[in-house]
Design an enzyme around this catalytic site. Structure first.
Site, short mmCIF file in Angstrom:
data_model
loop_
_atom_site.label_atom_id
_atom_site.label_comp_id
_atom_site.label_asym_id
_atom_site.label_seq_id
_atom_site.Cartn_x
_atom_site.Cartn_y
_atom_site.Cartn_z
N ASP A 147 0.85 -1.19 0.00
CA ASP A 147 0.00 0.00 0.00
C ASP A 147 0.89 1.24 0.00
OD1 ASP A 147 -1.80 2.10 0.59
OD2 ASP A 147 -3.11 0.71 1.66
N THR A 220 1.99 -9.86 -12.71
CA THR A 220 0.62 -10.04 -12.24
C THR A 220 -0.39 -9.45 -13.23
OG1 THR A 220 0.54 -7.95 -11.04
CG2 THR A 220 1.46 -9.85 -9.87
N LYS A 221 -1.66 -9.87 -13.10
CA LYS A 221 -2.72 -9.30 -13.92
C LYS A 221 -2.83 -7.80 -13.66
CE LYS A 221 -5.54 -13.50 -14.05
NZ LYS A 221 -6.85 -14.12 -13.69
N PHE A 222 -2.69 -7.42 -12.42
CA PHE A 222 -2.73 -6.01 -12.04
C PHE A 222 -1.64 -5.23 -12.78
CE2 PHE A 222 -0.87 -2.76 -9.28
CZ PHE A 222 -1.96 -1.94 -9.04
#
Length: 242
Positions: A147, A220-222
């Site tokens: 984050d 990653t997909k992100f």
């Protein structure tokens, strides 16, 4: 994106400054659990799950062998960690994540793929590093897309702080790697500043503070979606130098 965040009320070793009490670098979020995720927590956890209450681990006993050891903090839904554990059966992996859906999904998937080189903590990363992992026991620690806490008033919540990277250094073997990645340029710059001042580390980058994404870090997909939108990603790899 990674979901594991640092809590500051856990005790730290004498080698690291204690962070400000009450400041957390994650927020627990409620979420629905699928049948597979519940199965992972109920049926697979007894075999692959670990707890801070278990205390200091003998990793050779835990895995039943001597092998390279890598910890990933904040594995989210676990896709990257599962891919690495399956691709590198000669390496043992320990994942740390606080959110139940991600832990359940990873455990379910690990069981379906018959992975034996993976263990999981559903605990605060700082507590696990402090109380459960021996000094100089890790070949690598991964922190992918934590984050970023973009608002200035929340920067104190970022997991990458001097006390954290010093604690990580004590758990790495000499030559062990701290590998971080973020898609927030401001956070990448923050990471680079913290690491530039951190004693006992050497940057593996040869041109500036960042390295190209290494092949061993799964895409990653992100991250793919971000790349299509023109978003950057910054990788930093530092090794314990002493």
């Amino acid at each position: 994106m990674s979901d594991e965040r640092l809590t500051d009320d856990a005790l730290m070793t004498d080698t690291a400054e204690r962070p400000r009490r009450g400041v957390k670098s994650y927020v627990l979020r409620a979420g629905r659990m699928t049948a597979a995720q519940n199965r992972g927590l109920e049926e697979v956890w007894p075999r692959l799950g670990l707890s801070v209450e278990d205390g200091l681990q003998d990793l050779d006993v835990l895995f039943g062998r001597r092998a390279p050891r890598v910890v990933e903090i904040g594995f989210g839904m676990g896709g990257s960690l599962i891919e690495q554990a399956e691709a590198h059966p000669d390496t043992d992996f320990i994942g740390i994540e606080v959110h139940a859906p991600g832990v359940g999904k990873l455990l379910d998937e690990a069981d379906k793929r018959g992975l034996t080189n993976l263990r999981v903590y559903r605990d605060d990363a700082l507590a696990v590093l402090t109380h459960c992992l021996p000094e100089a026991s890790l070949d690598g620690l991964q922190l992918f897309f934590p984050d970023p806490w973009p608002k200035k008033k929340h920067h104190k919540r970022r997991i990458v702080q001097p006390a954290f990277v010093e604690l990580v250094r004590t758990r790495l073997k000499p030559g062990g790697q701290l590998h971080m990645a973020t898609d927030w340029q401001a956070y990448a710059e923050h990471m680079a500043e913290i690491m530039a001042d951190a004693p006992g580390y050497r940057n593996t980058a040869t041109d500036g503070p960042y390295v190209a994404r290494p092949e061993f870090r799964p895409l990653t997909k992100f991250e793919r979606r971000g790349a299509q939108l023109g978003h950057g990603v910054w990788d930093l790899i530092f090794v314990r130098a002493d």
